[in-house]
Design an enzyme around this catalytic site. Structure first.
Site, mmCIF file in Angstrom:
data_model
loop_
_atom_site.group_PDB
_atom_site.id
_atom_site.type_symbol
_atom_site.label_atom_id
_atom_site.label_comp_id
_atom_site.label_asym_id
_atom_site.label_seq_id
_atom_site.Cartn_x
_atom_site.Cartn_y
_atom_site.Cartn_z
ATOM 1 C CG ASP A 8 69.248 68.225 10.356
ATOM 2 O OD1 ASP A 8 69.714 69.167 9.680
ATOM 3 O OD2 ASP A 8 68.281 67.525 9.990
ATOM 4 C CG ASP A 44 61.450 66.925 25.309
ATOM 5 O OD1 ASP A 44 62.574 67.061 25.844
ATOM 6 O OD2 ASP A 44 60.544 66.238 25.818
ATOM 7 C CG ASP A 78 66.754 73.630 9.537
ATOM 8 O OD1 ASP A 78 67.990 73.644 9.364
ATOM 9 O OD2 ASP A 78 65.943 73.364 8.617
HETATM 10 C C1 IPM Z 1 72.108 69.973 6.925
HETATM 11 C C2 IPM Z 1 71.181 69.303 5.956
HETATM 12 C C3 IPM Z 1 71.695 67.889 5.688
HETATM 13 C C4 IPM Z 1 71.655 67.146 7.012
HETATM 14 C C5 IPM Z 1 70.905 67.128 4.602
HETATM 15 C C6 IPM Z 1 70.899 67.869 3.286
HETATM 16 C C7 IPM Z 1 71.430 65.727 4.423
HETATM 17 O O1 IPM Z 1 69.887 69.322 6.424
HETATM 18 O O2 IPM Z 1 73.308 70.095 6.620
HETATM 19 O O3 IPM Z 1 71.633 70.390 7.982
HETATM 20 O O4 IPM Z 1 70.612 66.614 7.405
HETATM 21 O O5 IPM Z 1 72.687 67.101 7.667
HETATM 22 MG MG MG Z 2 69.582 70.467 8.167
#
Ligand code: IPM
Ligand code: MG
Length: 372
Positions: A245, A221, A249
């Site tokens: 993940d 966090d 992002d």
């Molecule tokens: C990533 C994507 C994948 C994940 C999905 C599409 C399953 O978000 O490669 O980051 O969660 O790993």
């Molecule tokens: Mg992802």
């Protein structure tokens, strides 16, 4: 060098962006006298439609018999909004990662000088950011036992890690830190999760073998906040599957667009190269998808095989395209006429004519052929 490359374009924008990456690799092969053979196969929603399986046996077989995999994207809204769907496109990617033993997903995050103003974050905060995220890819909550009670009202996903699973990726992250700025941050939730406490213990023990790396720890966090407050503090980040993940992002905002972030997924035997973005179905077939993440994934593929000059040329081409604003609308609000193919054409041209930089710029903007 001879390389057999399996191309898995997948769903949504996957085919469009992968096409540009293949174009860049083909140009590299011709400039440097390599022999790259591409074989295309289905994965994801398209594979479900065609073969009833998100990862058909032929695709897996092909992947196991190639030198590297170039992956596009998978996912389709018709499955996202149907929680009861038995087969899902994502299963194809997860199974592929697992079957191929691709336990380490490496995601470089960089603030490009020319894009500093495009990020929603302030320039002075992101300038100079250069992070390498090591995300564990074949364990944790993604792959733990899943349960749904008979009445359908209770569900669980188990997060399991073994010492071995932690050690093998941690070693790669320590070595990466040794080759970079000698700093490694383990991101976990050790104040709450038993699995995170195991990560901390194992990584702390390993640190003794890498005395030149400064190790520190952050709860996920807090890490999410620090990523936005002061991303420059990070060099190499090591983390488990789901945290990786999510924070990757988040980190993509630093670069200005998730459409720029490439990744390499490696194991003991195989390697796959994939953009971190998803299938972005709303953009499919409109020519607006950013192919840079896929093209930079191709550059990571080249580096993986020691073709560093070739990889560097692709990176230079990408930087030039950003500098000249030959970019798709996600980072080019002022001029939204540059298409996915235009960007790919420019990169291809640059590979063939690295010294001749401005000529094609005009052609691209006029929408003319870029062959000179
Ligand atoms: C990533 C994507 C994948 C994940 C999905 C599409 C399953 O978000 O490669 O980051 O969660 O790993
Ligand atoms: Mg992802």
């Amino acid at each position: 060098m001879n390389l057999n490359i399996a191309v898995l374009p997948g769903d949504g924008i996957g085919p469009e962006v992968t096409k540009q990456a293949v174009k860049a690799l083909t140009a590299i092969a011709s400039e440097y006298n390599h022999n790259f053979k591409f074989t295309v196969a289905d994965v994801g929603a398209i594979a479900i439609d065609k073969h009833g399986d998100a990862l058909p046996d032929e695709t897996l077989e092909l992947c196991k018999n190639t030198d590297a995999i170039l992956f596009g994207a998978i996912g389709d809204p018709k499955y996202d909004n149907d929680p009861s769907a038995k087969v899902r496109p994502e299963q194809g990617l997860l199974k592929l990662r697992k079957e191929m033993g691709l336990f380490a997903n490496i995601r470089p995050v960089k603030a490009y000088q020319t894009l500093l103003d495009k990020s929603p974050l302030k320039k002075h905060i992101i300038e100079g950011t250069d992070i390498s995220i090591y995300r564990e890819l074949t364990g944790g909550i993604y792959f733990g036992e899943k349960q749904l009670s008979e009445d359908g009202n209770t569900a669980s996903d188990l997060c399991t890690y073994s010492r071995e699973e932690i050690e093998r990726i941690a070693r790669l992250a320590f070595v990466a830190a040794q080759n970079r700025d000698h700093r490694l941050t383990l991101v976990d939730k050790a104040n709450v999760l038993e699995s995170s406490r195991l990560w901390r213990k194992v990584v702390k023990e390993l640190a003794e073998e890498y005395p030149d790396v400064k190790l520190d720890f952050l709860f996920v966090d807090n890490a999410a906040m620090q990523m936005i407050l002061n991303p420059k503090q990070f060099d190499v980040i090591l983390t488990e599957n789901m945290f990786g993940d999510i924070i990757s992002d988040e980190a993509s905002v630093i670069g200005g667009s998730i459409g720029l972030l490439a990744s390499a997924s490696v194991g003991d035997k195989y390697a796959m190269f994939e953009p971190i973005h998803g299938s972005y179905p709303q953009a499919a077939n409109k020519g607006i998808a950013n192919p840079i993440a896929s093209i930079l994934s191709a550059a990571m593929l080249l580096s993986h095989f020691g073709l560093h000059n070739e990889a560097e040329l692709i990176r230079l081409a990408v930087e030039k395209s950003l500098k000249l604003n030959i970019t798709t609308p996600d980072i080019n609000a002022e001029n939204d006429t540059v298409t996915t193919t235009n960007v790919g054409d420019f990169i291809e041209d640059f590979i063939f004519n690295p010294k001749d930089t401005n000529l094609n710029f005009k052609n691209i903007h006029l929408g003319q052929s870029t062959i000179i």
